[in-house]
Design an enzyme around this catalytic site. Structure first.
Site, PDB file in Angstrom:
ATOM      1  N   GLY A   2       0.827  -1.210   0.000  1.00  0.00           N
ATOM      2  CA  GLY A   2       0.000   0.000   0.000  1.00  0.00           C
ATOM      3  C   GLY A   2       0.859   1.256   0.000  1.00  0.00           C
ATOM      4  O   GLY A   2       0.531   2.249  -0.656  1.00  0.00           O
ATOM      5  N   ARG A  58      -7.918  -2.503  -1.860  1.00  0.00           N
ATOM      6  CA  ARG A  58      -7.746  -1.485  -0.814  1.00  0.00           C
ATOM      7  C   ARG A  58      -8.097  -0.095  -1.361  1.00  0.00           C
ATOM      8  O   ARG A  58      -7.855   0.201  -2.522  1.00  0.00           O
ATOM      9  CB  ARG A  58      -6.322  -1.549  -0.264  1.00  0.00           C
ATOM     10  CG  ARG A  58      -6.087  -2.893   0.420  1.00  0.00           C
ATOM     11  CD  ARG A  58      -4.704  -3.024   0.971  1.00  0.00           C
ATOM     12  NE  ARG A  58      -4.432  -2.035   1.999  1.00  0.00           N
ATOM     13  CZ  ARG A  58      -3.240  -1.873   2.562  1.00  0.00           C
ATOM     14  NH1 ARG A  58      -2.225  -2.611   2.191  1.00  0.00           N
ATOM     15  NH2 ARG A  58      -3.077  -0.962   3.499  1.00  0.00           N
ATOM     16  N   SER A  90      -3.820   9.126   8.126  1.00  0.00           N
ATOM     17  CA  SER A  90      -3.109   8.135   7.317  1.00  0.00           C
ATOM     18  C   SER A  90      -1.799   8.727   6.817  1.00  0.00           C
ATOM     19  O   SER A  90      -1.779   9.717   6.090  1.00  0.00           O
ATOM     20  CB  SER A  90      -3.968   7.706   6.122  1.00  0.00           C
ATOM     21  OG  SER A  90      -3.147   7.109   5.137  1.00  0.00           O
ATOM     22  N   GLN A 120       0.111   7.354   4.742  1.00  0.00           N
ATOM     23  CA  GLN A 120       0.254   7.102   3.302  1.00  0.00           C
ATOM     24  C   GLN A 120      -0.409   8.213   2.499  1.00  0.00           C
ATOM     25  O   GLN A 120       0.155   8.709   1.517  1.00  0.00           O
ATOM     26  CB  GLN A 120      -0.332   5.741   2.945  1.00  0.00           C
ATOM     27  CG  GLN A 120       0.457   4.609   3.589  1.00  0.00           C
ATOM     28  CD  GLN A 120      -0.097   3.234   3.275  1.00  0.00           C
ATOM     29  OE1 GLN A 120      -1.161   3.106   2.674  1.00  0.00           O
ATOM     30  NE2 GLN A 120       0.612   2.207   3.668  1.00  0.00           N
ATOM     31  N   ASP A 150      -0.308  -0.931  13.185  1.00  0.00           N
ATOM     32  CA  ASP A 150       0.132  -2.225  12.642  1.00  0.00           C
ATOM     33  C   ASP A 150       0.374  -3.276  13.739  1.00  0.00           C
ATOM     34  O   ASP A 150       0.635  -4.439  13.432  1.00  0.00           O
ATOM     35  CB  ASP A 150       1.409  -2.046  11.816  1.00  0.00           C
ATOM     36  CG  ASP A 150       1.140  -1.233  10.549  1.00  0.00           C
ATOM     37  OD1 ASP A 150      -0.014  -1.179  10.098  1.00  0.00           O
ATOM     38  OD2 ASP A 150       2.102  -0.640  10.008  1.00  0.00           O
ATOM     39  N   ARG A 206       1.462  -9.706   8.939  1.00  0.00           N
ATOM     40  CA  ARG A 206       1.345  -9.451  10.384  1.00  0.00           C
ATOM     41  C   ARG A 206       0.398 -10.449  11.059  1.00  0.00           C
ATOM     42  O   ARG A 206       0.547 -10.756  12.242  1.00  0.00           O
ATOM     43  CB  ARG A 206       0.935  -8.011  10.645  1.00  0.00           C
ATOM     44  CG  ARG A 206       1.952  -7.014  10.071  1.00  0.00           C
ATOM     45  CD  ARG A 206       1.929  -5.676  10.737  1.00  0.00           C
ATOM     46  NE  ARG A 206       2.513  -4.666   9.877  1.00  0.00           N
ATOM     47  CZ  ARG A 206       3.829  -4.452   9.727  1.00  0.00           C
ATOM     48  NH1 ARG A 206       4.700  -5.194  10.383  1.00  0.00           N
ATOM     49  NH2 ARG A 206       4.264  -3.518   8.905  1.00  0.00           N
TER      50      ARG A 206
HETATM   51  C1  S3P Z   1       2.456   3.281   6.488  1.00  0.00           C
HETATM   52  C2  S3P Z   1       1.381   3.873   7.087  1.00  0.00           C
HETATM   53  C3  S3P Z   1       0.306   3.119   7.754  1.00  0.00           C
HETATM   54  C4  S3P Z   1       0.729   1.697   8.082  1.00  0.00           C
HETATM   55  C5  S3P Z   1       1.428   1.039   6.939  1.00  0.00           C
HETATM   56  C6  S3P Z   1       2.656   1.824   6.524  1.00  0.00           C
HETATM   57  C7  S3P Z   1       3.445   4.142   5.817  1.00  0.00           C
HETATM   58  O1  S3P Z   1      -0.808   3.087   6.912  1.00  0.00           O
HETATM   59  O2  S3P Z   1      -0.391   0.919   8.459  1.00  0.00           O
HETATM   60  O3  S3P Z   1       1.813  -0.279   7.293  1.00  0.00           O
HETATM   61  O4  S3P Z   1       4.543   3.662   5.487  1.00  0.00           O
HETATM   62  O5  S3P Z   1       3.145   5.320   5.605  1.00  0.00           O
HETATM   63  P1  S3P Z   1      -1.853   4.323   6.878  1.00  0.00           P
HETATM   64  O6  S3P Z   1      -1.051   5.534   7.013  1.00  0.00           O
HETATM   65  O7  S3P Z   1      -2.562   4.262   5.588  1.00  0.00           O
HETATM   66  O8  S3P Z   1      -2.758   4.052   8.049  1.00  0.00           O
END
Ligand code: S3P
Length: 432
Positions: free
Chosen positions: A96, A124, A170, A172, A319, A392
């Site tokens: 993701g 997703r 988030s 991400q 996580d 996980r």
């Molecule tokens: C991550 C952010 C998290 C986390 C993922 C890695 C990242 O997701 O759950 O394993 O590297 O920015 P979200 O920010 O979408 O919650």
């Protein structure tokens, strides 16, 4: 049928574990390194499938990534405006972070690109990155009204900064917007309901990009070029350390030393909660690895008690909830997890998978709309459990097995996503 791993109960876990590199930081090191115009050496990079998905995509965009026999990487980019149109679809695999962050970066490039991923990733939600990027002027089309990958990204024209209040915390999404914002005509301001991990902001600072921050608000001005460091040393991933933190806490006669664990405060919810549960954890030798704090952690067996985890805490341990559910099964009293509905859109629906798979071992876990409720301690039996192709989940179930009556894990090879060496390390720590 994928791999089946049989894990036996153990009498104790003793030893030292060098924690593998942080997954989030590894991805970002390759992406930002690929935008620099000087070579960057990356040490303690996480050599796991997700981070190699990012390497594959960046290579396809014209960035050179080479590896020496010790796993040290050298990234050579062509500068901030040096990415090239890929010849084929970019494959983010199960990752993701790769798909969402690169959507931000590719959305502002003067060329066409298409991104996709595996069956899990294509389920997703991507609307959460497409919506703010579209407001900036990025043109993206995807499956089901651009809510899912594959995503086709058109050559960018005028990209504007935005003021954006994120509906969901988030990292991400925040990072996708920040990467796009580097190339915008005007400044960008983002606010989050609760601050999420800030590795992108910290790495921007490492690359000489000023980021203004106040609470959960971030402001970024566009930049012309990066002032890249010569080297990035990736801290160990606290999300990988989490399995050992819980395992050593619940398996009697255990003592583990976890070396080089990233302790960025946006990630240390697992430490705070385990300590609140009564865990015997000592954080020592605190130091810096670039802009990121790291430490060594000593953890010993302890009697745990149940705890309530509130919504504000969730982004700091998002996580770690599968393995925290295992800790809760061994703790005295009620553990409640609230406000964790984001877990339903991870590699699998983790709330459902936790209740189902630990349920096969005899656990009684109540799945709520946004969390879990667990009354411990509970007696677990040997069972065959399914990973749901979720790394996980596989590791959380393994921790339950070693502390209870053993477990057989179906589709266990998914640990390669974030911790390829997990089962080997476990074998070396067992006292039986
Ligand atoms: C991550 C952010 C998290 C986390 C993922 C890695 C990242 O997701 O759950 O394993 O590297 O920015 P979200 O920010 O979408 O919650």
């Amino acid at each position: 049928m994928g791999e089946i791993m049989k894990v036996k109960k153990t009498a104790g876990l003793v030893g030292t574990v060098h924690i593998p590199g942080d997954k989030s930081i590894s991805h970002r090191s390759i992406m930002l390194g690929g935008l620099a115009d000087t070579p960057i050496t990356i040490t303690n990079f996480l050599h796991a499938a997700d981070c190699w998905s990012t390497i594959g995509c960046m290579r396809a965009l014209g960035v050179s990534v080479e590896q020496d026999d010790k796993g040290v990487l050298t990234v050579k980019g062509n500068g901030l405006y040096g990415l090239r149109e890929p010849q084929d679809v970019l494959d983010a695999g199960n990752s993701g972070t790769t798909l969402r962050l690169l959507t931000g970066l590719l959305g502002v490039q003067p060329f066409f690109s298409v991104m996709t991923g595996d069956a899990s990733l294509r389920k997703r939600p991507m609307g959460r990155v497409v919506t703010p990027l579209a407001k900036m002027g990025v043109r993206i089309l995807g499956r089901e009204q651009s809510r899912y990958a594959p995503l086709a990204i058109n050559a960018a024209e005028q990209i504007q900064g935005i003021e954006y209040a994120m509906p969901v915390a988030s990292a991400q999404v925040k990072s996708a917007i920040l990467l796009a914002a580097l190339f915008a005509k005007t400044a960008t301001e983002i606010t989050e309901p609760v601050p999420s991990r800030d590795h992108t902001e910290r790495m921007f600072e490492t690359f000489g990009i000023p980021v203004q921050r106040a609470g959960s608000a971030i402001r970024l001005e566009p930049v012309k070029r990066l002032a890249a460091p010569e080297q990035i040393n990736v801290p160990g991933d606290i999300s990988s350390a989490a399995f050992w933190l819980v395992a050593a806490s619940i398996v009697p006669n255990s003592r583990l030393v976890l070396v080089n664990v990233g302790i960025n405060p946006t990630r240390t919810g697992i430490l705070d909660i385990l300590i609140q549960m009564g865990a015997d954890i000592t954080v020592t030798n605190e130091r810096w690895s670039g802009q990121e704090p790291v430490a060594d952690i000593v953890v010993r067996s302890a009697s745990l008690r149940g705890v309530t985890i509130e919504v504000e805490m969730i982004p700091r341990l998002i996580d770690e909830i599968p393995v925290l559910a295992v800790a809760a099964l061994f703790a005295e009293g009620q553990t409640v997890v609230k406000g964790a509905e984001e877990l339903r859109v991870k590699e699998t629906d983790r709330l459902k998978a936790i209740a189902l798979e630990l349920g096969k071992m005899g656990a009684n876990i109540t799945e709520t709309a946004d969390g879990l409720s667990i009354l411990g301690p509970q007696k677990l039996n040997h069972a065959a459990c399914y990973s749901h192709h979720d790394h996980r989940m596989a590791m959380a179930v393994a921790v339950a097995g070693i502390a209870a009556q053993g477990v057989e894990i179906q589709e266990s090879d998914c640990v390669k996503i974030s911790y390829p060496d997990f089962f080997n390390v476990l074998a070396g720590l067992r006292q039986d």
